[in-house]
Enzyme design. Structure first.
Site, PDB file in Angstrom:
ATOM      1  CG  HIS A  37      -0.954   1.585   3.103  1.00 18.37           C
ATOM      2  ND1 HIS A  37       0.384   1.516   3.390  1.00 18.37           N
ATOM      3  CD2 HIS A  37      -1.175   2.829   2.613  1.00 18.37           C
ATOM      4  CE1 HIS A  37       0.962   2.675   3.078  1.00 18.37           C
ATOM      5  NE2 HIS A  37       0.042   3.494   2.617  1.00 18.37           N
ATOM      6  N   GLY A 147      -6.895   7.860   4.921  1.00 13.79           N
ATOM      7  CA  GLY A 147      -6.572   7.836   6.348  1.00 13.79           C
ATOM      8  C   GLY A 147      -6.674   9.206   6.992  1.00 13.79           C
ATOM      9  CD  GLN A 153      -3.675  12.613   1.065  1.00 12.70           C
ATOM     10  OE1 GLN A 153      -2.601  12.951   0.604  1.00 12.70           O
ATOM     11  NE2 GLN A 153      -3.910  11.370   1.478  1.00 12.70           N
ATOM     12  CB  SER A 186       5.507   4.637   3.316  1.00 14.34           C
ATOM     13  OG  SER A 186       4.225   4.104   3.084  1.00 14.34           O
TER      14      SER A 186
HETATM   15  P1  AMP Z   1       0.328   6.970   1.382  1.00 11.18           P
HETATM   16  O1  AMP Z   1       0.701   5.681   0.731  1.00 11.18           O
HETATM   17  O2  AMP Z   1       1.228   7.365   2.490  1.00 11.18           O
HETATM   18  O3  AMP Z   1       0.043   8.061   0.389  1.00 11.18           O
HETATM   19  O4  AMP Z   1      -1.060   6.692   2.096  1.00 11.18           O
HETATM   20  C1  AMP Z   1      -2.142   6.131   1.421  1.00 11.18           C
HETATM   21  C2  AMP Z   1      -3.345   6.228   2.300  1.00 11.18           C
HETATM   22  O5  AMP Z   1      -3.119   5.516   3.506  1.00 11.18           O
HETATM   23  C3  AMP Z   1      -3.692   7.674   2.686  1.00 11.18           C
HETATM   24  O6  AMP Z   1      -5.099   7.831   2.679  1.00 11.18           O
HETATM   25  C4  AMP Z   1      -3.146   7.771   4.079  1.00 11.18           C
HETATM   26  O7  AMP Z   1      -3.802   8.732   4.884  1.00 11.18           O
HETATM   27  C5  AMP Z   1      -3.404   6.368   4.602  1.00 11.18           C
HETATM   28  N1  AMP Z   1      -2.548   6.055   5.734  1.00 11.18           N
HETATM   29  C6  AMP Z   1      -1.192   6.111   5.768  1.00 11.18           C
HETATM   30  N2  AMP Z   1      -0.740   5.800   7.007  1.00 11.18           N
HETATM   31  C7  AMP Z   1      -1.849   5.563   7.767  1.00 11.18           C
HETATM   32  C8  AMP Z   1      -2.059   5.219   9.135  1.00 11.18           C
HETATM   33  N3  AMP Z   1      -1.045   5.051   9.984  1.00 11.18           N
HETATM   34  N4  AMP Z   1      -3.330   5.053   9.557  1.00 11.18           N
HETATM   35  C9  AMP Z   1      -4.378   5.241   8.713  1.00 11.18           C
HETATM   36  N5  AMP Z   1      -4.236   5.566   7.418  1.00 11.18           N
HETATM   37  C10 AMP Z   1      -2.996   5.729   6.946  1.00 11.18           C
END
Ligand code: AMP
Length: 291
Positions: A37, A147, A153, A186
């Site tokens: 993040h 990400g 997504q 997470s």
């Molecule tokens: P989340 O909180 O899991 O919904 O993720 C929020 C954003 O962070 C989304 O756009 C995810 O794709 C991105 N994200 C989560 N983990 C990673 C990672 N390891 N590398 C790059 N982006 C990430």
């Protein structure tokens, strides 16, 4: 740094900054922030004058109530992490603010949502695009960073922004990994120590797939079989799927050669996988011919 919970206040902040000529970059998250993040936040800061991070665990996109309930919510640590990263605003609405009693409108994604994760997670992407549309409506950003870890997504939201003429630039950020290759997530904090060790098999299975793709006569079948063998060797892992796909359409592929889009541009096939460790489901993906 401001912490806002109300969409009208968020919009007022955004309007004031846009009027004074500042550009706004947006990083939507469900919190439990990690280095992945933070990399998205840094990317947004390079591109825009001000960065807004949203933290909202969206009930609409969860298929299992237990997964929603057990999702980590370390809000104080998250706010502190945003503050030290130089974020301008944390937007953290409550579920009641987002979905009041008479809430009734949803955004319905198209064909991209029917591929890959779609069949196994009914309603998931509808929940995602609905919440992202609402967050975009409150934050009114110039650009939003997502990400590539959640590759499907990212593709669906890129389509939504274009299809609905939102005028928001959607940027995909490369996957951030631990030293042993495991993609940051997470959900990793829910793994036991043994499961965390075992989870190294996920990126290793993608490495094996890339090696298989480089061989003469490689097919999607031989590539996914190579990935499967790595997962099968790990007793704590259970494979849900491993698929070779076209990064433009997300359609499953049989061949692993370079693809030509209707506009003449070329794309390289990717492999995506979902693997379970106990009740924790991890996803990952990779360019089959990337470095
Ligand atoms: P989340 O909180 O899991 O919904 O993720 C929020 C954003 O962070 C989304 O756009 C995810 O794709 C991105 N994200 C989560 N983990 C990673 C990672 N390891 N590398 C790059 N982006 C990430």
């Amino acid at each position: 740094m401001l912490t806002l919970t109300d969409p009208a206040e968020m919009r007022a902040w955004s309007r004031a900054h846009t009027r004074s000529g500042r550009t706004i970059g947006f990083v939507p998250t469900m919190g439990a922030l990690h280095t992945g993040h933070l990399a998205l936040i840094a990317d947004a800061q390079r591109r825009c004058d001000e960065v807004v991070v949203s933290i909202f665990v969206n009930p609409l996109q969860f298929n299992e109530a237990a997964d929603f309930d057990s999702y980590p919510r370390p809000i104080d640590a998250d706010v502190a992490a945003c503050e030290s990263a130089g974020v301008a605003v944390v937007y953290a609405p409550t579920a009641r603010t987002m979905y009041p009693e008479r809430f009734q409108t949803r955004v319905v994604p198209g064909a991209l949502a029917e591929q890959m994760e779609g069949p196994g997670r009914p309603g998931h992407f509808e929940g995602v695009v609905t919440v992202v549309a609402k967050l975009f409506g409150a934050v009114r950003p110039d650009a939003a960073i997502f990400g590539q870890k959640d590759f499907q997504q990212l593709a669906i939201i890129t389509a939504m922004s274009a299809d609905l003429d939102l005028g928001i630039e959607i940027i995909g950020h490369p996957i951030v990994r631990e030293d042993d290759g495991l993609a940051l997530s997470s959900r990793n904090v829910r793994l036991t120590a043994d499961q965390r060790d075992a989870a190294r098999c996920v990126p290793r299975s993608l490495d094996a797939a890339c090696e298989a793709a480089a061989r003469d006569e490689a097919t999607a079948g031989s590539v996914t079989a190579a990935a499967l063998r790595v997962i099968e060797d790990e007793p704590l892992a259970r494979l849900e799927y491993s698929t070779v796909f076209d990064p433009g359409t997300l359609a499953e592929l049989d061949a692993v050669t370079r693809l030509t889009a209707p506009d003449g541009s070329h794309a390289r096939p990717r492999i995506a996988t979902a693997v379970w460790f106990g009740d924790v489901r991890l996803i990952d993906n990779r360019d089959l011919f990337g470095s």
